[in-house]
Design a protein around this motif. Structure first.
Motif, PDB file in Angstrom:
ATOM      1  N   SER A   1       1.429  14.507  14.463  1.00  0.00           N
ATOM      2  CA  SER A   1       2.883  14.369  14.349  1.00  0.00           C
ATOM      3  C   SER A   1       3.463  15.558  13.585  1.00  0.00           C
ATOM      4  CB  SER A   1       3.210  13.062  13.625  1.00  0.00           C
ATOM      5  OG  SER A   1       4.583  12.976  13.326  1.00  0.00           O
ATOM      6  N   PRO A   2       4.727  15.910  13.844  1.00  0.00           N
ATOM      7  CA  PRO A   2       5.345  17.028  13.116  1.00  0.00           C
ATOM      8  C   PRO A   2       5.665  16.712  11.663  1.00  0.00           C
ATOM      9  CG  PRO A   2       6.941  15.989  14.565  1.00  0.00           C
ATOM     10  CD  PRO A   2       5.616  15.373  14.888  1.00  0.00           C
ATOM     11  N   SER A   3       5.582  15.448  11.273  1.00  0.00           N
ATOM     12  CA  SER A   3       5.924  15.072   9.899  1.00  0.00           C
ATOM     13  C   SER A   3       5.030  13.922   9.459  1.00  0.00           C
ATOM     14  CB  SER A   3       7.399  14.668   9.796  1.00  0.00           C
ATOM     15  OG  SER A   3       7.668  13.547  10.624  1.00  0.00           O
ATOM     16  N   GLY A   4       5.202  13.504   8.195  1.00  0.00           N
ATOM     17  CA  GLY A   4       4.433  12.380   7.669  1.00  0.00           C
ATOM     18  C   GLY A   4       3.330  12.839   6.734  1.00  0.00           C
ATOM     19  N   GLY A   5       2.665  11.849   6.122  1.00  0.00           N
ATOM     20  CA  GLY A   5       1.663  12.136   5.116  1.00  0.00           C
ATOM     21  C   GLY A   5       0.464  12.909   5.651  1.00  0.00           C
ATOM     22  N   LEU A   6      -0.022  12.551   6.842  1.00  0.00           N
ATOM     23  CA  LEU A   6      -1.186  13.244   7.402  1.00  0.00           C
ATOM     24  C   LEU A   6      -0.856  14.703   7.710  1.00  0.00           C
ATOM     25  CD1 LEU A   6      -2.498  10.470   9.838  1.00  0.00           C
ATOM     26  CD2 LEU A   6      -3.478  11.130   7.631  1.00  0.00           C
ATOM     27  N   ARG A   7       0.323  14.936   8.255  1.00  0.00           N
ATOM     28  CA  ARG A   7       0.729  16.317   8.558  1.00  0.00           C
ATOM     29  C   ARG A   7       0.874  17.127   7.268  1.00  0.00           C
ATOM     30  NH1 ARG A   7       2.272  19.239  13.140  1.00  0.00           N
ATOM     31  NH2 ARG A   7       2.621  21.378  12.421  1.00  0.00           N
ATOM     32  N   SER A   8       1.370  16.493   6.211  1.00  0.00           N
ATOM     33  CA  SER A   8       1.525  17.191   4.934  1.00  0.00           C
ATOM     34  C   SER A   8       0.186  17.690   4.410  1.00  0.00           C
ATOM     35  CB  SER A   8       2.179  16.269   3.895  1.00  0.00           C
ATOM     36  OG  SER A   8       3.491  15.921   4.285  1.00  0.00           O
ATOM     37  N   ILE A   9      -0.866  16.871   4.570  1.00  0.00           N
ATOM     38  CA  ILE A   9      -2.205  17.273   4.131  1.00  0.00           C
ATOM     39  C   ILE A   9      -2.676  18.489   4.927  1.00  0.00           C
ATOM     40  CG2 ILE A   9      -4.623  16.560   4.047  1.00  0.00           C
ATOM     41  CD1 ILE A   9      -3.600  13.687   3.559  1.00  0.00           C
ATOM     42  N   LEU A  10      -2.454  18.463   6.236  1.00  0.00           N
ATOM     43  CA  LEU A  10      -2.864  19.588   7.080  1.00  0.00           C
ATOM     44  C   LEU A  10      -2.042  20.833   6.774  1.00  0.00           C
ATOM     45  CD1 LEU A  10      -3.258  17.669  10.469  1.00  0.00           C
ATOM     46  CD2 LEU A  10      -5.099  18.484   8.970  1.00  0.00           C
ATOM     47  N   ASN A  11      -0.743  20.675   6.581  1.00  0.00           N
ATOM     48  CA  ASN A  11       0.111  21.816   6.246  1.00  0.00           C
ATOM     49  C   ASN A  11      -0.320  22.448   4.921  1.00  0.00           C
ATOM     50  OD1 ASN A  11       1.611  21.465   8.563  1.00  0.00           O
ATOM     51  ND2 ASN A  11       3.305  20.421   7.540  1.00  0.00           N
ATOM     52  N   GLN A  12      -0.610  21.604   3.951  1.00  0.00           N
ATOM     53  CA  GLN A  12      -1.035  22.110   2.641  1.00  0.00           C
ATOM     54  C   GLN A  12      -2.340  22.895   2.763  1.00  0.00           C
ATOM     55  OE1 GLN A  12      -1.370  19.121  -0.413  1.00  0.00           O
ATOM     56  NE2 GLN A  12      -2.135  20.557  -1.937  1.00  0.00           N
ATOM     57  N   TYR A  13      -3.262  22.370   3.573  1.00  0.00           N
ATOM     58  CA  TYR A  13      -4.525  23.090   3.777  1.00  0.00           C
ATOM     59  C   TYR A  13      -4.255  24.473   4.358  1.00  0.00           C
ATOM     60  CZ  TYR A  13      -9.151  24.391   5.405  1.00  0.00           C
ATOM     61  OH  TYR A  13     -10.330  25.082   5.614  1.00  0.00           O
ATOM     62  N   ASN A  14      -3.429  24.551   5.386  1.00  0.00           N
ATOM     63  CA  ASN A  14      -3.150  25.833   6.031  1.00  0.00           C
ATOM     64  C   ASN A  14      -2.414  26.794   5.104  1.00  0.00           C
ATOM     65  OD1 ASN A  14      -4.469  25.282   8.397  1.00  0.00           O
ATOM     66  ND2 ASN A  14      -2.629  24.721   9.552  1.00  0.00           N
TER      67      ASN A  14
ATOM     68  N   TRP B   1       0.826  -1.211   0.000  1.00  0.00           N
ATOM     69  CA  TRP B   1       0.000   0.000   0.000  1.00  0.00           C
ATOM     70  C   TRP B   1       0.864   1.267   0.000  1.00  0.00           C
ATOM     71  CZ3 TRP B   1      -0.406  -3.895   3.642  1.00  0.00           C
ATOM     72  CH2 TRP B   1       0.197  -3.672   4.878  1.00  0.00           C
ATOM     73  N   PHE B   2       1.809   1.342  -0.942  1.00  0.00           N
ATOM     74  CA  PHE B   2       2.741   2.461  -1.007  1.00  0.00           C
ATOM     75  C   PHE B   2       2.108   3.696  -1.640  1.00  0.00           C
ATOM     76  CE2 PHE B   2       5.830  -1.095  -0.994  1.00  0.00           C
ATOM     77  CZ  PHE B   2       6.602  -0.689   0.085  1.00  0.00           C
ATOM     78  N   PHE B   3       2.382   4.858  -1.032  1.00  0.00           N
ATOM     79  CA  PHE B   3       2.098   6.128  -1.685  1.00  0.00           C
ATOM     80  C   PHE B   3       3.247   6.421  -2.641  1.00  0.00           C
ATOM     81  CE2 PHE B   3      -0.366   7.983   2.202  1.00  0.00           C
ATOM     82  CZ  PHE B   3      -1.347   7.026   2.012  1.00  0.00           C
ATOM     83  N   SER B   4       2.984   7.283  -3.609  1.00  0.00           N
ATOM     84  CA  SER B   4       4.041   7.731  -4.509  1.00  0.00           C
ATOM     85  C   SER B   4       4.628   9.032  -3.977  1.00  0.00           C
ATOM     86  CB  SER B   4       3.476   7.954  -5.918  1.00  0.00           C
ATOM     87  OG  SER B   4       4.461   8.477  -6.777  1.00  0.00           O
ATOM     88  N   ASN B   5       5.943   9.138  -4.036  1.00  0.00           N
ATOM     89  CA  ASN B   5       6.584  10.405  -3.701  1.00  0.00           C
ATOM     90  C   ASN B   5       7.834  10.570  -4.564  1.00  0.00           C
ATOM     91  OD1 ASN B   5       8.971   9.270  -2.318  1.00  0.00           O
ATOM     92  ND2 ASN B   5       7.564   8.728  -0.675  1.00  0.00           N
ATOM     93  N   PRO B   6       8.305  11.805  -4.751  1.00  0.00           N
ATOM     94  CA  PRO B   6       9.421  12.059  -5.677  1.00  0.00           C
ATOM     95  C   PRO B   6      10.678  11.259  -5.355  1.00  0.00           C
ATOM     96  CG  PRO B   6       8.340  14.116  -5.084  1.00  0.00           C
ATOM     97  CD  PRO B   6       7.743  13.062  -4.205  1.00  0.00           C
ATOM     98  N   GLU B   7      10.986  11.086  -4.069  1.00  0.00           N
ATOM     99  CA  GLU B   7      12.195  10.353  -3.699  1.00  0.00           C
ATOM    100  C   GLU B   7      12.128   8.896  -4.153  1.00  0.00           C
ATOM    101  OE1 GLU B   7      14.682   8.917   0.277  1.00  0.00           O
ATOM    102  OE2 GLU B   7      12.998  10.321   0.476  1.00  0.00           O
ATOM    103  N   ARG B   8      11.001   8.244  -3.901  1.00  0.00           N
ATOM    104  CA  ARG B   8      10.857   6.853  -4.304  1.00  0.00           C
ATOM    105  C   ARG B   8      10.777   6.709  -5.821  1.00  0.00           C
ATOM    106  NH1 ARG B   8       6.439   4.747   0.162  1.00  0.00           N
ATOM    107  NH2 ARG B   8       7.881   4.527   1.926  1.00  0.00           N
ATOM    108  N   GLU B   9      10.177   7.682  -6.478  1.00  0.00           N
ATOM    109  CA  GLU B   9      10.056   7.603  -7.937  1.00  0.00           C
ATOM    110  C   GLU B   9      11.418   7.627  -8.620  1.00  0.00           C
ATOM    111  OE1 GLU B   9       7.442  10.726  -9.063  1.00  0.00           O
ATOM    112  OE2 GLU B   9       5.624   9.666  -8.423  1.00  0.00           O
TER     113      GLU B   9
END
Length: 286
Positions: A151-164, A102-110
């Motif tokens: 958490s200060p990092s991770g996928g869920l935090r990224s969604i919240l940061n992007q919203y803000n 169940w991997f997400f895609s991200n630039p580093e892994r790509e």
């Protein structure tokens, strides 16, 4: 000179032994199918991956891969279990042809791995609220509410940061290292927090054990999940894209989503929310 001769002879012997060892590795089944080594997570994540009473792997991922085998009859999947990071290392080292974690895609892994173009499913995130709450359905509703610690990092935090970053009205965020999902759900039940933001599958797993007076207030996002392959497996990736798209269009994957998640997550978020994506409706899911 004698020492050099002995060293050379030993080197040749080791080389020959390595060839023998390599040739003993089976690449095809007895009936001629190509063996594809698939790394699976040793840590279950229902309903994507779990085990039954006989300790056999079950779940959405397994049903999907079984259907892929039927549609690609020249291929046989050989499953190997390991930790997520070691699975990725194994792909990079050529130990596995692909991983289904169940991997997400991200630039580093790509940059390091090959991703098929077609996702085989989605991981949904949502706001978990008290069962009496009726007004919280989206992140827009949280700008004047109290969100459980994140958490200060991770996928869920990224969604919240992007919203803000994209909205004038911000969601107040309380940050702690490694917040406990169980404690966050208990905070919501007791009223200390108005909502908790987490993956829906994580919520399901916890709720089946704790039976808290909480529910899914609304789906926030659905993140596509992919298989991850060795960069050399371009032909296999193309075949996976073809059969995965077929399975979406003929209803096979939507049906599997309903079977394991209680909802067709190939639909848009508005549809999913309108269907009442609540734990009570999914608790009998296999």
């Amino acid at each position: 000179m004698k020492r050099k001769t002995l060293f050379t002879a030993a080197s040749i012997l080791l080389f020959l032994l390595s060839l023998i060892g390599c040739s003993s590795v089976k690449t095809t089944t007895d009936d001629g199918r190509q063996i594809v080594k698939v790394a699976l997570s040793a840590e279950v994540n229902p309903p994507f991956l779990a085990t039954n009473d006989r300790n056999e792997p079950i779940g959405y991922n397994i049903d999907y891969l079984n259907e892929v085998e039927k549609r690609l009859p020249h291929i046989h999947f050989d499953y190997i279990f390991g930790e997520e990071e070691s699975n990725l290392i194994g792909i990079g080292a050529g130990k596995f042809e692909m991983a289904a974690n169940w991997f997400f895609s991200n630039p580093e892994r790509e940059k390091r791995f090959l991703y098929p173009k077609v996702p085989y499913g989605y991981s949904m995130t949502g706001l978990i609220v008290n069962e009496s709450e009726q007004d919280i359905q989206s992140l827009d509703d949280m700008t004047s509410k109290k969100l459980a610690p994140v958490s200060p990092s991770g996928g869920l935090r990224s969604i919240l940061n992007q919203y803000n970053e994209e909205n004038d009205r911000k969601i107040p965020l309380t940050t702690i290292e490694s917040p406990s999902n169980e404690l966050n759900l208990k905070r919501v039940e007791s009223g200390r927090s108005d909502a908790a933001f987490m993956n829906i599958s994580t919520f399901d797993t916890i709720q089946k054990h704790l039976h808290l007076k909480v529910k899914v207030g609304g789906i926030v996002s659905k993140e596509p999940i992919y298989l991850v392959l060795q960069p050399s497996q371009k032909k296999l990736a193309s075949q996976l894209d073809r059969v995965t798209q077929e399975m979406i269009e003929d209803g096979t994957l939507p049906d599997l989503a309903k079977k394991w998640f209680g909802v067709d997550f190939f639909q848009d978020i508005d549809y999913i929310s309108e269907q009442g994506y609540q734990y009570e409706e999914r608790k009998e899911t296999p």
